[in-house]
Design a protein around this motif. Structure first.
Motif, PDB file in Angstrom:
ATOM      1  N   LEU A 111      28.945-180.712  21.607  1.00 19.47           N
ATOM      2  CA  LEU A 111      28.885-179.682  22.465  1.00 19.47           C
ATOM      3  C   LEU A 111      29.989-178.651  22.377  1.00 19.47           C
ATOM      4  O   LEU A 111      29.789-177.455  22.505  1.00 19.47           O
ATOM      5  N   THR A 112      31.352-179.230  22.164  1.00 17.80           N
ATOM      6  CA  THR A 112      32.208-178.146  22.117  1.00 17.80           C
ATOM      7  C   THR A 112      33.706-178.696  21.395  1.00 17.80           C
ATOM      8  O   THR A 112      33.676-179.966  21.555  1.00 17.80           O
ATOM      9  N   GLN A 113      34.489-178.238  21.123  1.00 16.68           N
ATOM     10  CA  GLN A 113      35.789-178.688  20.409  1.00 16.68           C
ATOM     11  C   GLN A 113      36.553-177.648  20.556  1.00 16.68           C
ATOM     12  O   GLN A 113      36.513-176.371  19.691  1.00 16.68           O
ATOM     13  N   LEU A 114      37.693-177.522  21.442  1.00 15.11           N
ATOM     14  CA  LEU A 114      38.929-176.423  21.583  1.00 15.11           C
ATOM     15  C   LEU A 114      39.973-176.868  22.105  1.00 15.11           C
ATOM     16  O   LEU A 114      40.171-177.855  22.495  1.00 15.11           O
ATOM     17  N   PHE A 115      41.262-176.210  21.620  1.00 14.52           N
ATOM     18  CA  PHE A 115      42.383-176.543  22.117  1.00 14.52           C
ATOM     19  C   PHE A 115      42.568-176.033  23.644  1.00 14.52           C
ATOM     20  O   PHE A 115      42.194-175.098  23.694  1.00 14.52           O
ATOM     21  N   VAL A 116      43.218-176.735  24.440  1.00 17.42           N
ATOM     22  CA  VAL A 116      43.229-176.619  25.874  1.00 17.42           C
ATOM     23  C   VAL A 116      44.845-176.855  26.090  1.00 17.42           C
ATOM     24  O   VAL A 116      45.739-177.450  25.519  1.00 17.42           O
TER      25      VAL A 116
END
Length: 875
Positions: free
Chosen positions: A714-719
């Motif tokens: 569904l999503t993949q991101l740096f946080v």
């Protein structure tokens, strides 16, 4: 040469051990007892060593009368089935039925020169008279379950060294009618002792009201001067950071000295910590006592003590000794945790905010009654229970006011594991008049003045403050559970006792008072105490520092079989709230319609396993919901309750027999210090960060798995997430609702570091659009691969692997079991449990604890919702 060194070392250690044994020892075996009605002689005669004891019972000391009767098989186990009803209750038998003589023979010679021998009682419930070798030691009857006693027995020792101690123990003057109310008819609170022993909504009455020599009895040998109640205060100015080289801290140490001799005594009071010695010359008049304040020590580069989840818990060992003529007259050992606890008022939430060493701490706590309803305490059990609380990712334990001030061994465990302690004194709104209650004998105004002896209550508080004030874990004192003590007692505590004896800890007037949580800023009360829709914990606002909120907590079938007879192992009808009589006796809280969402339950085993799914979800949602509103709605939450000291069927993360259920691991998951989570109402992915540093360079990965194990990224991101804060990232409600609409879905949230290592993982099982978990009922079987190997002394590592292309291996319970009968080995500790493994993934769980090494040939058992039960040997 090596052999000679080994022998020399052995002799030195033996000498040191003998010296320690000679200084102080416990009278914890060889006691005998007899009921008052069967004893015609007086205490002076009974305490003569030649008085015959042939027909006396072996007695358990420390312990209660009921414990001794149980150990002699004169009563059935009151924790099993309806056995408690078969034991006579003191309210109906009269107090003499549980009034007992206890006798102990011991060897101790008259000391030479100015040597002194002391007899200490750490707790007797409720009254007693004490005799030694034909002499009465206490001039008047002692009363008070929480008041220590000390007697100088030097003049009464027999020259030949053979001595007899005889103690008659009287039950509380007012045992109370166990009429089914909270604390029965409430009159149990007229005494200065535990109130729950007359029964509560989570326990049946203890039939002897815990009459007995319930805590340690010790003999101590000193010189002319005795060291009493040392007091160590640590001050840590400024804001500190775990793991850093620390600026200095300050130590203020004092002790009471008592000169038992008829001549003046001069010497030095001193202690050494981290290689630094602090001392002061003292002269004490004959038969006098004095308090000595030692010079303030500046401790360079201290190793600071932090609550669990925020840093380590180093402890300094020191001995406060009075030295005269080159030898120690007496000494007292102290474990010191260097820390400072601060509080402030959070005007935004309207509640108390807690800081340790200058860093604010979001309180995640558990309410605690006591370790065992019959006061069968042990250092090992305390250690296990407190460790469970650490493993739940909690940082505070509140000791509920209807019980006791917990024992030093409990606080030692809390010091070791980093659990702050919120200690109530012995009051409860139920017994002490906060509410109109038809179950109570007396009216509110009468109950408001309980107990009968205010001076005894005040003296007991002063004594217990001295006993416990050195523990780093002890964070707060509290006047009582949901009520303040009567005005004269309250002002004695607030204005005299604490300012004089312990002025470093915040005092709450009662457990949900405005000084803790100002309850008019949008909060809707404490609780709830029963099962709730998961959304409730996220979006129903309660008190901003909620001292009591909880849910259900039944164990699985193996847990139930430990205390429910076979004929009562039946499924409850939760929909209609129809419950088996033994379940009702053990205070069962219904699960309402929550099981129905998982489909028809065929038998009790399936029902209990489904209960674990519900348990996990309830407590994960509770802690996630409160954490999601950290510093906005809330500064803390305390769960009612995390344990039962009796075999109750409600509110517990592990059963009385120390077998954890899924509540513990749901709470552990939801309380992870750095945690990614999904708001089921708003559909937001959030990260809560309890650490003092901002998180950086973390990858957030969100996947969904269907019932066959097919995944959708569904999503993949740096946080990044702020220190001690919460960050919302992604609105996924529309997407997730679409994926779960037909049969439900698995939602996997992971935080990964730059090495692709999992920092946190959270897997939800979400129902379909109608709130049913229909997909779970149709899941294909998963063939999980299991490997167990020794990973060190008392540790087993278990790796669970799920092949790629397989379905999710869902909700697996790991157990260490005996090879002979497949019964669980208790207590042991799992780094995680009720584990879900995604396709193509593996997880390694450690099983640890002293019991791991006690069972050679033990097996590891695993079973799950779609994983068949299997056993594997430990390599």
């Amino acid at each position: 040469m090596i052999r000679i060194l080994k022998i020399a070392t052995f002799l030195l250690l033996t000498c040191l051990q003998l010296t320690a044994q000679q200084h102080s020892y416990e009278l914890n075996s060889g006691w005998q007892c007899k009921a008052l009605g069967s004893v015609k002689a007086a205490g002076e005669a009974i305490s003569i060593p030649t008085y015959p004891l042939q027909d006396w019972l072996p007695a358990t000391v420390p312990g209660t009368v009921l414990t001794t009767l149980l150990n002699n098989k004169q009563v059935p186990d009151p924790f099993y089935g309806m056995n408690n009803q078969r034991i006579p209750d003191i309210y109906f038998t009269g107090r003499d039925h549980y009034t007992y003589w206890f006798v102990k023979d011991f060897t101790e010679t008259v000391p030479a020169a100015d040597g002194q021998v002391w007899l200490h009682f750490r707790g007797v419930n409720d009254g007693c008279d004490i005799f030694l070798n034909g002499h009465r030691l206490n001039a008047t009857t002692h009363f008070g379950a929480y008041l220590r006693q000390t007697y100088n027995i030097t003049p009464f020792l027999n020259r030949q060294g053979k001595n007899r101690l005889a103690v008659i123990v009287y039950p509380a003057p007012v045992p109370g009618n166990p009429n089914g109310g909270q604390g029965g008819d409430g009159t149990i609170a007229r005494n200065v002792g535990p109130q729950y022993t007359a029964g509560w909504d989570w326990i049946q009455p203890m039939r002897d009201r815990n009459t007995g020599i319930w805590d340690k009895v010790t003999i101590e040998k000193t010189g002319a001067v005795r060291v009493k109640d040392p007091h160590v205060v640590t001050k840590v100015p400024g804001q500190r950071w775990p793991g850093k080289l620390q600026a200095p801290a300050l130590l203020e140490v004092a002790a009471d000295l008592e000169n038992a001799s008829a001549k003046s005594c001069s010497g030095t009071l001193r202690y050494t910590i981290d290689g630094i010695t602090v001392s002061k010359a003292v002269t004490i008049a004959p038969h006098a006592s004095t308090t000595v304040q030692l010079p303030v020590l500046t401790l360079p580069h201290p190793r600071l003590w932090w609550p669990a989840g925020y840093g380590d818990q180093p402890l300094y060992h020191t001995t406060v000794a009075f030295v005269t003529n080159g030898s120690s007259s007496d000494e007292a050992s102290v474990e010191v945790g260097v820390r400072e606890i601060q509080t402030s008022w959070n005007t935004h939430t309207g509640s108390r905010e807690v800081a340790v060493n200058g860093q604010k701490i979001f309180i995640k706590g558990g309410d605690w009654i006591t370790s065992d309803a019959m006061f069968r305490f042990s250092k090992e059990r305390y250690d296990a229970e407190v460790r469970f609380h650490r493993d739940m990712n909690l940082n505070l334990i509140r000791i509920w006011g209807g019980s006791l001030t917990e024992r030093p061994e409990f606080f030692e465990a809390c010091d070791h594991y980093g659990l702050l302690v919120f200690q109530d004194f012995w009051m409860s709104g139920d017994c002490n008049g906060r509410w109109v209650d038809p179950m109570k004998k007396d009216d509110q105004l009468t109950r408001r003045q309980y107990p009968d002896d205010h001076a005894l209550f005040v003296n007991s508080i002063a004594d217990q403050v001295k006993l416990l004030r050195n523990y780093a874990s002890l964070a707060f004192w509290c006047g009582g559970n949901e009520i303040t003590p009567p005005q004269d007692i309250f002002h004695a505590i607030k204005d005299s006792i604490l300012p004089t004896l312990d002025n470093t800890r915040y005092f709450f007037d009662y457990s949900n008072s405005d000084s803790m949580s100002y309850n008019t800023l949008g909060g809707n009360g404490d609780g709830p105490y029963t099962i709730q829709p998961l959304a409730h914990f996220w979006h129903f606002r309660t008190f901003p520092f909620n001292s009591e909120v909880g849910s259900v907590g039944v164990g699985d079938l193996l847990s139930l079989q430990r205390f429910l007879p076979a004929q009562n192992l039946v499924m409850p009808d939760d929909v209609h709230h129809k419950t088996d009589s033994v379940w009702a006796y053990h205070k069962y809280i219904p699960y309402d319609t929550f099981h129905a969402a998982y489909g028809p339950q065929k038998n009790l085993e399936q029902w209990a396993n489904t209960a674990q799914l519900i348990n996990y979800d309830q407590y994960r949602a509770l802690m996630e919901g409160f954490s999601a509103h950290m510093w906005d709605w809330y500064t803390g939450v305390i769960i009612w309750k995390t344990q039962n000291p009796w075999s109750a069927l409600r509110g517990q993360m592990y059963d009385y027999y120390l077998d954890p259920n899924a509540c513990l691991y749901g709470l552990r998951n939801g309380g992870t210090p750095l945690h990614v989570m999904y708001d089921p109402v708003e559909g937001m992915v959030e990260i809560v960060n309890n650490h003092f540093q901002r998180t950086r360079d973390l990858m957030l990965e969100v996947k969904a798995y269907d019932m066959q194990g097919h995944d959708t990224l569904l999503t993949q991101l740096f946080v990044e997430t702020p220190a001690t804060g919460v960050q919302k990232y992604l609105p996924l409600k529309r997407v997730v609702d679409g994926l779960r609409a037909q049969v439900g879905t698995f939602l996997s949230l992971r935080l990964l570091n730059l090495k692709k290592e999992v920092v946190d993982e959270n897997i939800y099982w979400l129902p379909n659009a109608n709130g049913q978990y229909s997909g779970l009922q149709q899941m294909p079987a998963a063939q999980i691969q299991l490997r167990a190997r020794k990973a060190g002394a008392g540790t087993v590592a278990v790796t669970m692997s799920n092949p790629a292309g397989a379905p999710v291996a869902f909700f697996n319970r790991l157990s260490l079991v005996k090879a002979t009968d497949k019964q669980r080995i208790l207590p042991v500790f799992y780094s995680d449990n009720y584990i879900t493994v995604a396709p193509g993934s593996s997880k390694t769980i450690t099983i640890s604890g002293a019991a791991v090494g006690d069972h050679p040939g033990a097996l590891v058992e695993v079973y799950g919702q779609n994983v068949a039960r299997q056993y594997v040997s430990i390599e």
